[in-house]
Design a protein around this motif. Structure first.
Motif, mmCIF file in Angstrom:
data_model
loop_
_atom_site.group_PDB
_atom_site.id
_atom_site.type_symbol
_atom_site.label_atom_id
_atom_site.label_comp_id
_atom_site.label_asym_id
_atom_site.label_seq_id
_atom_site.Cartn_x
_atom_site.Cartn_y
_atom_site.Cartn_z
ATOM 1 N N LYS A 286 0.835 -1.214 0.000
ATOM 2 C CA LYS A 286 0.000 0.000 0.000
ATOM 3 C C LYS A 286 0.867 1.261 0.000
ATOM 4 O O LYS A 286 0.528 2.265 -0.636
ATOM 5 C CB LYS A 286 -0.943 -0.012 1.195
ATOM 6 N N LYS A 287 1.988 1.193 0.705
ATOM 7 C CA LYS A 287 2.904 2.335 0.757
ATOM 8 C C LYS A 287 3.476 2.642 -0.627
ATOM 9 O O LYS A 287 3.571 3.808 -1.039
ATOM 10 C CB LYS A 287 4.041 2.022 1.743
ATOM 11 N N ILE A 288 3.846 1.606 -1.353
ATOM 12 C CA ILE A 288 4.371 1.782 -2.711
ATOM 13 C C ILE A 288 3.294 2.366 -3.627
ATOM 14 O O ILE A 288 3.551 3.282 -4.409
ATOM 15 C CB ILE A 288 4.890 0.446 -3.270
ATOM 16 N N ALA A 289 2.085 1.832 -3.531
ATOM 17 C CA ALA A 289 0.988 2.324 -4.370
ATOM 18 C C ALA A 289 0.696 3.792 -4.078
ATOM 19 O O ALA A 289 0.482 4.603 -5.004
ATOM 20 C CB ALA A 289 -0.266 1.479 -4.150
ATOM 21 N N ASP A 290 0.680 4.173 -2.808
ATOM 22 C CA ASP A 290 0.453 5.574 -2.440
ATOM 23 C C ASP A 290 1.544 6.462 -3.031
ATOM 24 O O ASP A 290 1.274 7.532 -3.583
ATOM 25 C CB ASP A 290 0.440 5.732 -0.916
ATOM 26 N N PHE A 291 2.801 6.013 -2.914
ATOM 27 C CA PHE A 291 3.929 6.795 -3.424
ATOM 28 C C PHE A 291 3.845 6.991 -4.935
ATOM 29 O O PHE A 291 4.166 8.067 -5.454
ATOM 30 C CB PHE A 291 5.239 6.088 -3.058
ATOM 31 N N LEU A 292 3.387 5.962 -5.636
ATOM 32 C CA LEU A 292 3.301 6.034 -7.095
ATOM 33 C C LEU A 292 2.067 6.787 -7.584
ATOM 34 O O LEU A 292 1.879 6.965 -8.782
ATOM 35 C CB LEU A 292 3.313 4.620 -7.689
ATOM 36 N N GLY A 293 1.237 7.236 -6.663
ATOM 37 C CA GLY A 293 0.056 8.004 -7.045
ATOM 38 C C GLY A 293 -1.095 7.157 -7.521
ATOM 39 O O GLY A 293 -2.001 7.656 -8.199
ATOM 40 N N CYS A 294 -1.074 5.860 -7.172
ATOM 41 C CA CYS A 294 -2.180 4.973 -7.557
ATOM 42 C C CYS A 294 -2.620 4.162 -6.340
ATOM 43 O O CYS A 294 -2.504 2.927 -6.329
ATOM 44 C CB CYS A 294 -1.786 4.055 -8.715
ATOM 45 N N PRO A 295 -3.097 4.842 -5.300
ATOM 46 C CA PRO A 295 -3.472 4.149 -4.057
ATOM 47 C C PRO A 295 -4.618 3.178 -4.279
ATOM 48 O O PRO A 295 -5.429 3.338 -5.194
ATOM 49 C CB PRO A 295 -3.882 5.294 -3.140
ATOM 50 N N PHE A 296 -4.678 2.172 -3.433
ATOM 51 C CA PHE A 296 -5.766 1.200 -3.501
ATOM 52 C C PHE A 296 -7.050 1.843 -2.976
ATOM 53 O O PHE A 296 -7.047 2.517 -1.944
ATOM 54 C CB PHE A 296 -5.435 -0.038 -2.673
#
Length: 324
Positions: free
Chosen positions: A234-244
């Motif tokens: 989830k942390k990676i997704a948030d950083f990449l601008g595509c949060p779950f």
């Protein structure tokens, strides 16, 4: 000397330019060259320089960086799955990770060729690439663009043991009589004489870049990923601008990706094949992946030496620590 290096560097990275650089043999027998304070395997060095000079990053690119055997394959699988989850999770049976190694899906920048720059023009956006080079050696376009960089860092003792096994198994230098002993290899590692080393400069370079611009560089520890992979996905997704989304979380997509990219899942995919034009056996990318495996090989005195070394070398990088 500096002017001579610059002139020869522009001249197709000639052999005469290489002769101006300090050279050393790695513990597995592979030739290395030292360039601007860092060591590189000679077999990849021209490609490293080529990608540094000629690769043009897009603002939407994602760059995954690690020292070798620090979670590179795992990070590639995770980033690919997170970014492409709209397609993958709609039809789990069509996930490319079920049939091919993550290194096939996410190319290394070292594979970039000046004469064929369009090879990296992927139809998907964002493009995802990987590298082992230090932060200071990234292409100017990467550091100057708004593209995202994810760095995974591993306890240097585990990283050392893992890379020793990997290089010994693959034997890049076929005619070499054999690798150095563990004591000699560890001495070289602690001196910073190893591929993409010194390791402390590699780690602190990305750590300090993360502190200066956390929106540009995400710094994650391998051990933290092992402890709580769902949180870090989830942390990676948030950083990449595509949060779950809440719906995705309720459907268990985060757990699904975490499981799909686990060590156990990945190690059985194309395990008998080869990557990087036949240089590396796929099964050597998955030895055991455990935290603390170094205790089976290194003495307490070696661990104490590393602990003191890390304390000294990390002094200018507040907050960067390892449990040793």
């Amino acid at each position: 000397m500096e002017k001579k290096q610059e002139r020869n560097e522009d001249d197709d990275f000639s052999e005469s330019f290489l002769q101006t650089l300090e050279q050393q043999t790695n513990w597995d027998g592979s030739p290395m060259v030292k360039y601007r304070g860092s060591w590189y395997l000679k077999i990849f060095f021209r490609s490293v320089l080529s990608s540094h000079k000629h690769f043009k990053a897009r603002d939407s690119d994602i760059i995954l960086s690690t020292l070798p055997k620090s979670g590179t394959t795992w990070l590639k699988a995770l980033a690919f799955s997170i970014v492409n989850r709209g397609t993958i999770c709609c039809d789990i049976g069509q996930n490319p990770l079920l049939t091919c190694n993550p290194h096939t899906l996410v190319p290394f920048l070292v594979m970039f060729e000046e004469n064929n720059p369009h090879e990296f023009d992927q139809p998907t956006d964002p493009r995802i690439f990987a590298t082992h080079v230090p932060f200071k050696a990234l292409a100017d376009s990467i550091r100057e663009s708004t593209c995202k960089i994810i760095y995974v860092c591993r306890n240097p003792l585990d990283q050392f043991i893992s890379i020793c096994h990997f290089l010994t198994e693959n034997k890049l230098e076929k005619d070499h009589a054999g690798p150095l002993g563990l004591d000699e290899s560890f001495d070289m590692f602690c001196e910073g004489t190893h591929p993409y080393g010194p390791f402390w400069e590699h780690m602190t370079g990305y750590w300090n870049a993360h502190l200066e611009n956390p929106g540009k560089v995400l710094f994650i520890k391998y051990e933290d990923m092992q402890e709580d992979i769902v949180f870090n996905v989830k942390k990676i997704a948030d950083f990449l601008g595509c949060p779950f989304s809440s719906e995705e979380e309720e459907r268990g997509i985060v757990e699904e990706i975490s499981k799909m990219c686990s060590f156990q899942s990945l190690k059985n995919v194309d395990k008998n094949g080869y990557s990087f034009n036949g240089l590396f056996k796929n099964n050597t990318f998955f030895r055991n992946g455990r935290v603390g495996d170094w205790t089976n090989y290194l003495t307490p005195a070696m661990a104490e030496r590393m602990k003191k070394l890390v304390e000294i070398k990390f002094q200018g990088s507040p907050g960067l620590t390892f449990k040793i």
